[in-house]
Design an enzyme around this catalytic site. Structure first.
Site, PDB file in Angstrom:
ATOM      1  N   GLY A  23      -2.164   5.008 -12.699  1.00  0.00           N
ATOM      2  CA  GLY A  23      -3.394   5.276 -11.558  1.00  0.00           C
ATOM      3  C   GLY A  23      -4.402   4.872 -12.221  1.00  0.00           C
ATOM      4  CB  ALA A  24      -6.821   2.641 -10.703  1.00  0.00           C
ATOM      5  NE  ARG A  65      -0.623  -1.260 -15.586  1.00  0.00           N
ATOM      6  CZ  ARG A  65       0.256  -0.574 -14.502  1.00  0.00           C
ATOM      7  NH1 ARG A  65      -0.674   1.217 -14.197  1.00  0.00           N
ATOM      8  NH2 ARG A  65       0.513  -0.800 -13.898  1.00  0.00           N
ATOM      9  CB  CYS A 130       1.946   3.832  -4.998  1.00  0.00           C
ATOM     10  SG  CYS A 130       1.972   3.633  -7.128  1.00  0.00           S
ATOM     11  CG  ASP A 199      -4.328  -0.671  -8.776  1.00  0.00           C
ATOM     12  OD1 ASP A 199      -3.786   0.272 -10.135  1.00  0.00           O
ATOM     13  OD2 ASP A 199      -3.020  -0.318  -7.536  1.00  0.00           O
ATOM     14  CG  ASN A 209      -2.886  -0.161  -3.715  1.00  0.00           C
ATOM     15  OD1 ASN A 209      -3.095   0.271  -4.702  1.00  0.00           O
ATOM     16  ND2 ASN A 209      -1.919   0.900  -2.924  1.00  0.00           N
ATOM     17  CE  LYS A 210       2.118   0.291  -7.755  1.00  0.00           C
ATOM     18  NZ  LYS A 210       2.218  -0.444  -9.421  1.00  0.00           N
ATOM     19  CE  LYS A 235      -9.830   3.517  -8.723  1.00  0.00           C
ATOM     20  NZ  LYS A 235      -9.309   3.919  -6.929  1.00  0.00           N
TER      21      LYS A 235
END
Ligand code: RI2
Length: 319
Positions: A23-24, A65, A130, A199, A209-210, A235
């Site tokens: 999770g960001a 990441r 998500c 993200d 995003n996811k 973000k």
């Protein structure tokens, strides 16, 4: 221990890479805290050694990441404030900056939640994808205002973070229906909002995003359901101001198929991109702690917060 990573920093890096910490916003807080741990325990002999050690520690965390910009933004926040003429002063500056960062993170999420909650009316249903703490903050704030809400929660293959969302929304008092990802379009007629996190957000308002967010947004637009992105300003991806693109993380194929299934299927390629890009034209609003914005205007906020440059205060890979 000078120049070596503290075992807790190393453990944090490994837990981010394995998504035990995910999770960001959570990743950003954990990275800042890891730098503080490194600083507290540092036995650097001189200020230059301390600075080198922390730039390298930043690099170790940065490499875990690639997509969520909250991670490099957290490193920027702390390392840009590393200041002093002695090891003691430098140590204090890193610890203080990490604490201030966490406080800002918490406050931003609370403020964003209040703003996002204003979009939600009593009796509304949201569809989620998500697990996003920023998106959840909006729903939780609305519930605290006394609104009754329902949620259609996509499970979000391959890692099923939707299960975490389902559990947390249920605990908040929301009426939850869990669906498989491919059922989303069928349920869009029954929802009032699609509410997701991010993200990274690029200067043109594209939302990273996811994986699956972009398809959901296109379907939601076709059904006339507004798409709201809850994303605090960490973000915002400053490097996209100068034309850089956001790297999309490719994860292990074992997250998609186990070895046995893989052997049964035979020789096929398996790809596992963790994120996708939703173009700004499919997004109705980006909700931040500074207000809500049409995606096309986010560049103004980004310039205000980051200027035109995005320094990389962590070490280069060859250092
Ligand atoms: P918060 C997650 O990525 C999801 O894509 C989610 O929307 C985003 O981080 C933002 O999360 P992953 O770490 O910062 O599960 O809103 O790959 O909690």
């Amino acid at each position: 221990m000078s120049e070596a990573f503290h075992p807790e920093l190393e453990a944090t890096a490994e837990r981010i890479a394995s998504m035990e910490i995910r999770g960001a916003a959570t990743i950003a807080g954990a990275a800042a805290e890891a730098l503080a741990t490194q600083a507290r325990a540092s036995d650097a002999a001189d200020p230059a050694g301390f600075r080198r050690e922390h730039r390298r520690a930043g690099r170790r965390l940065y490499d875990t990441r690639p997509t969520a910009v909250s991670l490099p933004n957290a490193l920027r926040y702390v390392l840009d404030r590393m200041d002093g003429d002695s090891v003691a002063e430098l140590r204090a500056s890193v610890v203080e900056a990490a604490e201030a960062f966490q406080t800002r993170l918490d406050r931003a999420q609370t403020d964003l939640g209040e703003i996002g909650a204003n979009r939600l009316r009593d009796g509304d249903t949201v569809m989620t994808h998500c697990h996003s703490t920023d998106a959840l903050a909006c729903v939780e704030a609305a519930v605290e205002q006394g609104k009754e809400l329902s949620a259609v929660v996509k499970e979000t293959r391959p890692r099923n973070q939707g299960h975490i969302t389902a559990e947390q929304l249920r605990a908040a008092g929301v009426d939850v229906t869990l669906i498989v990802d491919s059922a989303a379009r069928r349920y869009l007629d029954e929802v009032d909002h699609v509410l997701v996190g991010a993200d990274s957000i690029a200067a043109d308002g594209s939302v990273v995003n996811k994986i699956g967010t972009s398809g959901l947004a296109v379907n939601a637009r076709e059904r006339g359901v507004p798409i709201v992105v809850a994303a605090q300003t960490i973000k915002l991806h400053p490097e996209t101001l100068t034309g850089q693109t956001v790297e999309i993380e490719m994860r292990a194929e074992t997250e998609v198929v186990d070895d046995e299934t893989r052997a049964e299927i035979g020789g096929v390629a398996v790809e596992n991109p963790a994120f996708d890009v939703t173009p700004p034209r499919y997004v109705d609003a980006i909700v931040t702690e500074s207000g809500q914005f049409p995606p096309e205007t986010i560049v103004t906020l980004m310039r205000e917060l980051f200027g035109e440059s995005a320094a990389r205060p962590w070490a280069d890979s060859e250092e």
